[in-house]
Design a protein around this motif. Sequence first.
Motif, PDB file in Angstrom:
ATOM      1  N   PHE A 133     -30.469 -49.296  14.117  1.00 27.80           N
ATOM      2  CA  PHE A 133     -30.915 -47.591  14.757  1.00 27.80           C
ATOM      3  C   PHE A 133     -32.377 -47.849  15.364  1.00 27.80           C
ATOM      4  CE2 PHE A 133     -27.316 -47.760  11.666  1.00 27.80           C
ATOM      5  CZ  PHE A 133     -26.879 -46.260  12.405  1.00 27.80           C
ATOM      6  N   ASN A 134     -32.218 -47.248  16.620  1.00 26.41           N
ATOM      7  CA  ASN A 134     -33.145 -47.207  17.444  1.00 26.41           C
ATOM      8  C   ASN A 134     -34.731 -46.075  17.192  1.00 26.41           C
ATOM      9  OD1 ASN A 134     -35.282 -47.738  19.298  1.00 26.41           O
ATOM     10  ND2 ASN A 134     -34.335 -46.539  20.629  1.00 26.41           N
ATOM     11  N   PRO A 135     -35.606 -46.495  16.760  1.00 28.73           N
ATOM     12  CA  PRO A 135     -36.975 -47.810  16.783  1.00 28.73           C
ATOM     13  C   PRO A 135     -36.065 -48.673  15.893  1.00 28.73           C
ATOM     14  CG  PRO A 135     -38.545 -46.133  16.343  1.00 28.73           C
ATOM     15  CD  PRO A 135     -36.504 -45.946  16.319  1.00 28.73           C
ATOM     16  N   VAL A 136     -35.596 -49.735  16.185  1.00 30.67           N
ATOM     17  CA  VAL A 136     -35.590 -51.344  15.643  1.00 30.67           C
ATOM     18  C   VAL A 136     -36.765 -51.544  14.282  1.00 30.67           C
ATOM     19  CG1 VAL A 136     -34.922 -53.834  14.890  1.00 30.67           C
ATOM     20  CG2 VAL A 136     -34.015 -51.573  16.640  1.00 30.67           C
ATOM     21  N   TYR A 137     -38.072 -51.403  15.255  1.00 31.90           N
ATOM     22  CA  TYR A 137     -39.613 -51.686  14.225  1.00 31.90           C
ATOM     23  C   TYR A 137     -40.186 -50.311  13.449  1.00 31.90           C
ATOM     24  CZ  TYR A 137     -41.573 -48.212  18.113  1.00 31.90           C
ATOM     25  OH  TYR A 137     -41.595 -47.662  18.821  1.00 31.90           O
ATOM     26  N   LEU A 138     -39.278 -49.828  12.896  1.00 34.73           N
ATOM     27  CA  LEU A 138     -39.702 -48.966  12.318  1.00 34.73           C
ATOM     28  C   LEU A 138     -37.958 -47.912  11.537  1.00 34.73           C
ATOM     29  CD1 LEU A 138     -42.144 -45.825  13.617  1.00 34.73           C
ATOM     30  CD2 LEU A 138     -42.562 -47.923  12.211  1.00 34.73           C
ATOM     31  N   LEU A 139     -37.344 -47.810  12.237  1.00 33.68           N
ATOM     32  CA  LEU A 139     -35.842 -47.391  10.591  1.00 33.68           C
ATOM     33  C   LEU A 139     -35.622 -48.182  10.199  1.00 33.68           C
ATOM     34  CD1 LEU A 139     -34.492 -44.820  12.854  1.00 33.68           C
ATOM     35  CD2 LEU A 139     -35.971 -44.445  11.019  1.00 33.68           C
ATOM     36  N   PRO A 140     -35.204 -48.332   8.781  1.00 38.43           N
ATOM     37  CA  PRO A 140     -34.755 -49.918   7.981  1.00 38.43           C
ATOM     38  C   PRO A 140     -33.253 -50.307   7.838  1.00 38.43           C
ATOM     39  CG  PRO A 140     -35.444 -47.272   6.712  1.00 38.43           C
ATOM     40  CD  PRO A 140     -35.907 -47.548   8.039  1.00 38.43           C
ATOM     41  N   LEU A 141     -32.029 -48.874   8.536  1.00 39.39           N
ATOM     42  CA  LEU A 141     -31.135 -49.173   8.673  1.00 39.39           C
ATOM     43  C   LEU A 141     -30.571 -50.628   8.725  1.00 39.39           C
ATOM     44  CD1 LEU A 141     -28.683 -48.526   6.900  1.00 39.39           C
ATOM     45  CD2 LEU A 141     -27.598 -46.517   8.186  1.00 39.39           C
ATOM     46  N   VAL A 142     -30.070 -51.109   8.321  1.00 33.91           N
ATOM     47  CA  VAL A 142     -28.942 -51.999   9.049  1.00 33.91           C
ATOM     48  C   VAL A 142     -27.318 -52.061   8.356  1.00 33.91           C
ATOM     49  CG1 VAL A 142     -28.352 -54.379  10.147  1.00 33.91           C
ATOM     50  CG2 VAL A 142     -30.547 -53.608   9.621  1.00 33.91           C
ATOM     51  N   GLU A 143     -26.387 -52.019   9.833  1.00 32.88           N
ATOM     52  CA  GLU A 143     -24.986 -52.154   8.877  1.00 32.88           C
ATOM     53  C   GLU A 143     -24.470 -53.095   9.323  1.00 32.88           C
ATOM     54  OE1 GLU A 143     -23.514 -47.779   9.909  1.00 32.88           O
ATOM     55  OE2 GLU A 143     -24.113 -48.305  11.486  1.00 32.88           O
ATOM     56  N   LEU A 144     -23.954 -54.328   7.901  1.00 35.34           N
ATOM     57  CA  LEU A 144     -23.358 -55.443   7.908  1.00 35.34           C
ATOM     58  C   LEU A 144     -22.228 -55.119   7.735  1.00 35.34           C
ATOM     59  CD1 LEU A 144     -26.093 -57.308   5.271  1.00 35.34           C
ATOM     60  CD2 LEU A 144     -26.259 -57.064   8.044  1.00 35.34           C
ATOM     61  N   SER A 145     -21.396 -56.121   8.950  1.00 38.35           N
ATOM     62  CA  SER A 145     -19.761 -55.728   9.101  1.00 38.35           C
ATOM     63  C   SER A 145     -20.028 -58.029   9.390  1.00 38.35           C
ATOM     64  CB  SER A 145     -20.130 -55.125   9.905  1.00 38.35           C
ATOM     65  OG  SER A 145     -18.222 -55.104  10.012  1.00 38.35           O
ATOM     66  N   GLY A 146     -18.111 -57.716   8.689  1.00 39.66           N
ATOM     67  CA  GLY A 146     -17.971 -58.706   9.116  1.00 39.66           C
ATOM     68  C   GLY A 146     -17.413 -59.818   8.075  1.00 39.66           C
ATOM     69  N   GLU A 147     -17.566 -61.078   8.401  1.00 39.90           N
ATOM     70  CA  GLU A 147     -17.056 -62.843   7.309  1.00 39.90           C
ATOM     71  C   GLU A 147     -17.826 -62.398   6.286  1.00 39.90           C
ATOM     72  OE1 GLU A 147     -16.889 -67.172   7.002  1.00 39.90           O
ATOM     73  OE2 GLU A 147     -16.155 -66.497   8.530  1.00 39.90           O
ATOM     74  N   ALA A 148     -18.044 -62.189   4.569  1.00 45.55           N
ATOM     75  CA  ALA A 148     -18.516 -62.255   3.806  1.00 45.55           C
ATOM     76  C   ALA A 148     -19.552 -63.101   3.439  1.00 45.55           C
ATOM     77  CB  ALA A 148     -17.569 -61.891   2.631  1.00 45.55           C
ATOM     78  N   THR A 149     -19.107 -64.358   4.147  1.00 43.63           N
ATOM     79  CA  THR A 149     -20.231 -65.331   3.669  1.00 43.63           C
ATOM     80  C   THR A 149     -20.973 -65.466   5.282  1.00 43.63           C
ATOM     81  OG1 THR A 149     -18.731 -67.014   4.991  1.00 43.63           O
ATOM     82  CG2 THR A 149     -18.478 -66.849   2.773  1.00 43.63           C
ATOM     83  N   LEU A 150     -20.750 -64.549   5.809  1.00 44.04           N
ATOM     84  CA  LEU A 150     -21.868 -64.518   6.786  1.00 44.04           C
ATOM     85  C   LEU A 150     -23.103 -63.851   6.522  1.00 44.04           C
ATOM     86  CD1 LEU A 150     -20.702 -64.900  10.882  1.00 44.04           C
ATOM     87  CD2 LEU A 150     -22.076 -66.788   8.900  1.00 44.04           C
ATOM     88  N   ARG A 151     -22.194 -62.187   6.265  1.00 43.34           N
ATOM     89  CA  ARG A 151     -23.253 -61.244   5.272  1.00 43.34           C
ATOM     90  C   ARG A 151     -23.593 -61.414   4.309  1.00 43.34           C
ATOM     91  NH1 ARG A 151     -19.641 -57.155   3.391  1.00 43.34           N
ATOM     92  NH2 ARG A 151     -17.661 -58.666   3.638  1.00 43.34           N
ATOM     93  N   ASP A 152     -23.292 -62.512   3.333  1.00 51.25           N
ATOM     94  CA  ASP A 152     -24.224 -63.180   2.400  1.00 51.25           C
ATOM     95  C   ASP A 152     -25.849 -63.692   3.111  1.00 51.25           C
ATOM     96  OD1 ASP A 152     -23.238 -61.810   0.472  1.00 51.25           O
ATOM     97  OD2 ASP A 152     -21.558 -63.817  -0.037  1.00 51.25           O
ATOM     98  N   LYS A 153     -25.432 -64.414   4.244  1.00 48.17           N
ATOM     99  CA  LYS A 153     -26.447 -65.071   4.796  1.00 48.17           C
ATOM    100  C   LYS A 153     -27.605 -64.116   5.675  1.00 48.17           C
ATOM    101  CE  LYS A 153     -24.241 -69.753   6.084  1.00 48.17           C
ATOM    102  NZ  LYS A 153     -23.960 -70.141   6.826  1.00 48.17           N
TER     103      LYS A 153
END
Length: 472
Positions: A133-153
């Motif tokens: 979420f904008n601004p990326v350098y301040l707001l902490p949230l990141v939504e992870l979606s997709g293959e579980a092994t890639l999310r784990d990485k």
Amino acid sequence: MKAAIIGGGVIGGGWAARFLLNGWDVALFDPDPEAERKIAEVLANARAALPAIYDRALPPEGRLSFAPSIAEAVADADWVQESVSERIDLKHKVYAEIAEALPERGFIASSTSGFKASDLAAKGAPVVVVHPFNPVYLLPLVELSGEATLRDKARPVIEAIGMYPLDLNVEIDAFIGNRLQEAVWREALWMLKDGIATTAEIDEAIRMGFGLRYAQMGLFETYRIAGGEAGMESYFAQFGPSLHWPWSKLTDVPDLDAALVKKISAQSEAQSGHRSIRELERLRDDNLVAILRGLRLSGSGAGGVVLAHEAGLPPLGERDGLPVTACRSVPVTWTDYNGHMNEAAYLELGTWATDALMQLIGADAGYVAAGKSFFTVDTRIRYLAETKRGERLEVTTQVLEGEGKKMKLFHRVYGESGALAATIETLLLHTDLTTRRACPPCAAVAQKLAALAQAHMTIPAPGAGGAVGQRN
């Protein structure tokens, strides 16, 4: 560690700043001839904002380079962040280029704001959604979606740069955050189209009201409180029927015809057109820093993410034979109408330096909980140079006296140039918290304090012990 950023727009620039300020080297590719100027401006904002939410110094800044091609940016990268325009054909084209240079077992993190990971990876590229979420350098949230092994990485990297990974185990278009934003956006557009409210009125309703609640509690905790002592069941009993009232048009979308776009643009220009985009960004960042610093006091919401990240930052070390007891940037909340750090902020900085010294000798939170502590009885501050918003300060602490009930400290505050900006001399008395009277510290604390006093005895302390106004 090296991050490759493909696309240097608002989001790509924010990612570059987030990685750089957490010690990563960044190679950025963007064919825009203005990319270097735009990134420099984003980075200037980030340097003033991100370090200001921490009470400890971030790692030394990484090195930024601009790659002439995608392949050169991606070569040897530990992380690849794609932040190009929201066109799936363009993304697939870019993924094909990235894949040719991608290190073994590497993957592509996409900043997409709406496409599902399965659609992005439809042509075989290893893609995981890492939506910020904008601004990326301040707001902490990141939504992870997709293959579980890639999310784990992806998860540990996101946490290491001070962000909050929210795992989405069910793939949906636009994820969670954007769907909620879209619902509010649609309703706002209808109110504008129907002449019910202006852009300024809608923004005031959010920033003066529920926006402040959402920053620290979100949606469901806010409504739980609205239900009173009986909680959510009471809330639904009171307000549930309103869901069937014709209040909302969320199932319909207004036609964004030329007339509506012109109406919104004119109102928006009247509302904030007197400020440039860069001025608005700095205003936004200053406000977010103040909010985040407020939230960190209680560890609520995003404040808890800041505290967790800060706990893993490198130790402060020593300078000139003295322990470094504080290293931080000046937040906007420490500045006055002259634009420089005010008197109260120097006192607060000295307080935290004293607290760090107390922890060093064992008079930490556990010691205080057991009923003993040091109380400040006298402080003298000398202001030797102006200190401004965003400037990085380093504080060393010298023990001038450390026997019996007394602890006398001399803090030196160094500015970004290395010059002495201020000195803070503090006298404290060890106190029994039960009787509220001075008493000797416990043997272990007394020994550590005496050892520091002995070690610091031969270090000159020019400026210590003088009268108010005395400089030499």
